[in-house]
Design an enzyme around this catalytic site. Structure first.
Site, PDB file in Angstrom:
ATOM      1  N   ASP A 107       0.841  -1.193   0.000  1.00 28.05           N
ATOM      2  CA  ASP A 107       0.000   0.000   0.000  1.00 28.05           C
ATOM      3  C   ASP A 107       0.879   1.246   0.000  1.00 28.05           C
ATOM      4  O   ASP A 107       2.016   1.229   0.485  1.00 28.05           O
ATOM      5  CB  ASP A 107      -0.893   0.030   1.245  1.00 28.05           C
ATOM      6  CG  ASP A 107      -1.927  -1.088   1.254  1.00 28.05           C
ATOM      7  OD1 ASP A 107      -2.203  -1.642   0.183  1.00 28.05           O
ATOM      8  OD2 ASP A 107      -2.443  -1.381   2.354  1.00 28.05           O
ATOM      9  N   LYS A 108       0.334   2.330  -0.498  1.00 30.49           N
ATOM     10  CA  LYS A 108       1.064   3.595  -0.557  1.00 30.49           C
ATOM     11  C   LYS A 108       1.693   3.936   0.788  1.00 30.49           C
ATOM     12  O   LYS A 108       2.869   4.328   0.857  1.00 30.49           O
ATOM     13  CB  LYS A 108       0.115   4.717  -0.986  1.00 30.49           C
ATOM     14  CG  LYS A 108       0.727   6.118  -0.932  1.00 30.49           C
ATOM     15  CD  LYS A 108      -0.296   7.181  -1.260  1.00 30.49           C
ATOM     16  CE  LYS A 108       0.292   8.575  -1.109  1.00 30.49           C
ATOM     17  NZ  LYS A 108      -0.697   9.640  -1.399  1.00 30.49           N
TER      18      LYS A 108
END
Length: 334
Positions: A141-142
């Site tokens: 995930d970012k």
């Protein structure tokens, strides 16, 4: 243009042309890539173009294959600093910082890890399915930091993709994550097994679902409390190690919330714990205000090298923001 010629041996007679070429060109070119070349008219038998992958070859046929140079990628190469843990001709392991998106997409067409790798690897990319691009076999995930491996060649891409598809069940792949969570899971060592699918209330979220949901997929997470039962900050919190047996989107975040211990800083899956923030002392409250992400770090990554066959294992220390938050919560970090 790379042109190759092969004479069909007696034992190869009767094979489909895509299977014949796969046997001669592996592991450099995948069967899917070869089927694309055949459909494009880049394969001939006796000088005559063949566009059907199911065409059979005969003994003494001369099969020629043209392999165009890899096309330039659509994303732009960008000079973005990378923390490189390991790199050779076939793959690269990077320590991704929180905030860096892995792959271009809506809202993030530039400034991603892929843009950075296109600049860094440059001519070293031999092409994934005919395009000069890094082979993304897994993502973070970012706002998750930590280790990520990327293929630089077709052969490495196929092998790594197979290892990640098996999720460590064959012993080749190991992945562990460190998470700061609200409370302390009981028991301290456990296995979470559910079905995960798209949330019915928010299409961007994942949720524990029933088998009747069409996109329901098995998800298994093993967890271990590394350091817990600390209330120095006024609220109990723990450091938990999570090992994945499957690799679903947001799996750790959903699973820890499912057992009542969401990740600290996770506003998507831990919104019900916002009241905990108000109970923190000033030091912890300030550290959490500066943190601005879910407390998840990909700390360990191991796999079998696609070409050498050697087992490789890499570790990453938690970043400074993670360490600062843990210290403010009174949690001992490794």
């Amino acid at each position: 243009m790379d042109t190759r010629e092969f004479a069909v041996a007696a034992e190869e007679a009767g094979m489909r042309i895509d299977a014949f070429l796969a046997g001669r060109c592996a592991p450099e070119l995948s069967r899917a890539r070869l089927q694309g070349l055949i459909a494009a008219g880049d394969a001939t038998i006796g000088g005559q173009p063949v566009t059907a992958a199911k065409r059979r070859v005969a003994e003494r046929d001369i099969v020629a294959l043209r392999v165009p140079p890899p096309e330039d990628p659509e994303p732009d190469a960008e000079d973005i600093a990378l923390a490189i843990v390991f790199e050779d001709a076939d793959l690269i392991v990077v320590d991704k910082p929180a905030g860096l998106v892995v792959h271009p997409g809506p809202g993030n067409w530039t400034g991603t890890l892929v843009n950075a790798l296109l600049h860094h690897c440059g001519r070293d990319l031999s092409g994934i399915n005919g395009v000069k691009r890094p082979g993304i076999v897994h993502r973070l995930d970012k706002d998750t930091s930590g280790l990520l491996v990327v293929a630089k060649s077709d052969a490495a891409h196929r092998s790594l993709a197979e290892q990640f598809a098996a999720h460590g069940r064959d012993g080749r792949l190991t992945r562990s994550y460190l998470a700061l969570v609200w409370g302390t899971p009981i028991p301290h060592l456990g296995r979470i097994e559910t079905l995960l699918g798209r949330s019915s209330s928010d299409r961007l979220k994942r949720a524990v679902v029933t088998q009747t949901q069409p996109d329901a997929r098995q998800a298994i997470t093993h967890y271990r409390v590394v350091s817990g039962l600390h209330e120095a900050s006024g609220v109990e919190a723990s450091l938990v190690e999570c090992r994945l047996e499957t690799g679903r989107t947001h799996q750790i975040r959903v699973h820890m919330a499912h057992i009542g211990h969401p990740l600290i800083g996770d506003d998507v899956y831990g919104s019900g714990f916002r009241s905990k923030v108000n109970a923190l002392d000033d030091r912890a409250h300030g550290a959490l205000a500066r943190f601005q992400r879910q407390a998840l770090h990909a700390a360990e990554l191991g796999f079998v090298h696609p070409i050498s066959g050697e087992t490789q294992c890499f570790t990453s220390d938690v970043p400074d923001d993670f360490r600062e938050l843990g210290a403010a919560l009174g949690i001992d970090l490794p």
